[in-house]
Design an enzyme around this catalytic site. Sequence first.
Site, mmCIF file in Angstrom:
data_model
loop_
_atom_site.group_PDB
_atom_site.id
_atom_site.type_symbol
_atom_site.label_atom_id
_atom_site.label_comp_id
_atom_site.label_asym_id
_atom_site.label_seq_id
_atom_site.Cartn_x
_atom_site.Cartn_y
_atom_site.Cartn_z
ATOM 1 N N ARG A 1 -41.110 17.983 -37.406
ATOM 2 C CA ARG A 1 -41.595 16.909 -36.532
ATOM 3 C C ARG A 1 -41.949 15.682 -37.372
ATOM 4 N NH1 ARG A 1 -44.039 15.787 -31.499
ATOM 5 N NH2 ARG A 1 -46.110 14.827 -31.576
ATOM 6 N N LYS B 1 -48.865 17.952 -24.705
ATOM 7 C CA LYS B 1 -50.284 18.208 -24.502
ATOM 8 C C LYS B 1 -50.758 17.583 -23.207
ATOM 9 C CE LYS B 1 -51.377 18.509 -29.424
ATOM 10 N NZ LYS B 1 -52.180 17.973 -30.550
ATOM 11 N N HIS C 1 -47.116 10.854 -28.311
ATOM 12 C CA HIS C 1 -48.468 10.475 -28.711
ATOM 13 C C HIS C 1 -49.112 9.617 -27.626
ATOM 14 C CE1 HIS C 1 -47.583 10.979 -33.298
ATOM 15 N NE2 HIS C 1 -47.934 12.109 -32.727
ATOM 16 N N ARG D 1 -42.859 19.745 -30.724
ATOM 17 C CA ARG D 1 -43.802 20.715 -31.247
ATOM 18 C C ARG D 1 -43.220 22.109 -31.010
ATOM 19 N NH1 ARG D 1 -46.637 16.955 -28.097
ATOM 20 N NH2 ARG D 1 -48.168 15.697 -29.230
ATOM 21 N N TYR E 1 -47.263 7.543 -39.869
ATOM 22 C CA TYR E 1 -45.915 7.670 -40.424
ATOM 23 C C TYR E 1 -45.450 6.385 -41.089
ATOM 24 C CZ TYR E 1 -45.917 11.941 -37.730
ATOM 25 O OH TYR E 1 -46.250 13.171 -37.236
ATOM 26 N N HIS F 1 -43.927 21.956 -37.870
ATOM 27 C CA HIS F 1 -44.469 20.602 -37.795
ATOM 28 C C HIS F 1 -43.894 19.715 -38.894
ATOM 29 C CE1 HIS F 1 -47.229 19.072 -34.834
ATOM 30 N NE2 HIS F 1 -47.749 18.235 -35.716
#
Length: 312
Positions: free
Chosen positions: A260, A185, A283, A161, A292, A257
């Site tokens: 990414r 995150k 994730h 990110r 994806y 992004h």
Amino acid sequence: MARHGAELLPEGPSGLVRPAADYLAHIELERGLSRNTVDAYARDLARYLTWLDRRGVRAFEEVTAEDALAFRAALADSGLAPASTARIAVAVRRLHDHLVAEGTAAADPVAQLSPPALRDSLPKALRLDEVEAMLAQTAGESLVQHRAAALLELLYATGARISEAVGLDLDDLDLEHRLVRLYGKGGKDRIVPLGSHAAEALGTWTVRDRPALAARSGGDRGAVFLNQRGTRLSRQSAWAIVTRAAAAAGLDEVTPHTLRHSFATHLLEGGADIRVVQELLGHASVVTTQIYTRVTAQTLREVYASSHPRAR
């Protein structure tokens, strides 16, 4: 010192502002959400609090299901993108869930409302030749070109990110073994391999060009990516580097992004296991990564439709 996000809330009745500020503190300190995520919640909730205040609501105990429906209707008429209205609705729902759990409100006025419909859109991924066209725009011997090359190669090689890229410190790089530690995150970190092109670009930048910027007054000696003043490169400046390279390559609507998304899509198209891609992207759930697989399935359908003699 203001809590993260609380300073973004509007002035208004304490019965609205104080519980919202407490909720922002909760998701930052107890749930460990990143500052960027907390600030995003704050901006969405600021819109809600301002709307309630104008409607004459002074405390969350006064909010009714009628208020919730009216706010949703106002969002629908606001001209915001569907994704934005859905995101705001989620922020409001989670705030009210928290207020009920904490005993600040006796009932949840949005509990019976279904989430707003959101068109299921697939993330955009560039073709390999488009990525290479972007990277070609960074060719050259100037400091600015070396920094751009290092940033773009890193984003595409690791799926980082943009906040993870600009947050990198020199200690997070292991160029000898071609590894990088990314902090995602919730403060979670992960180790991601670097390809040879990315490692070479980062080596050129950190060894040849970065020291001159770091020596400038006020320089951040830890950050990998520095601006002309010698301080850590901002997300906005890094974003601009990506969009300039895309524009020079003749590509529209490319963001950090997008690289990414391209990273994940190209890995899956190359046969990578989805669990591995999940780990590389950071994730929490493989469900997030599964989108994806639909991107690659769509690509296969397009190729089949254009190539097979009896596809039509």
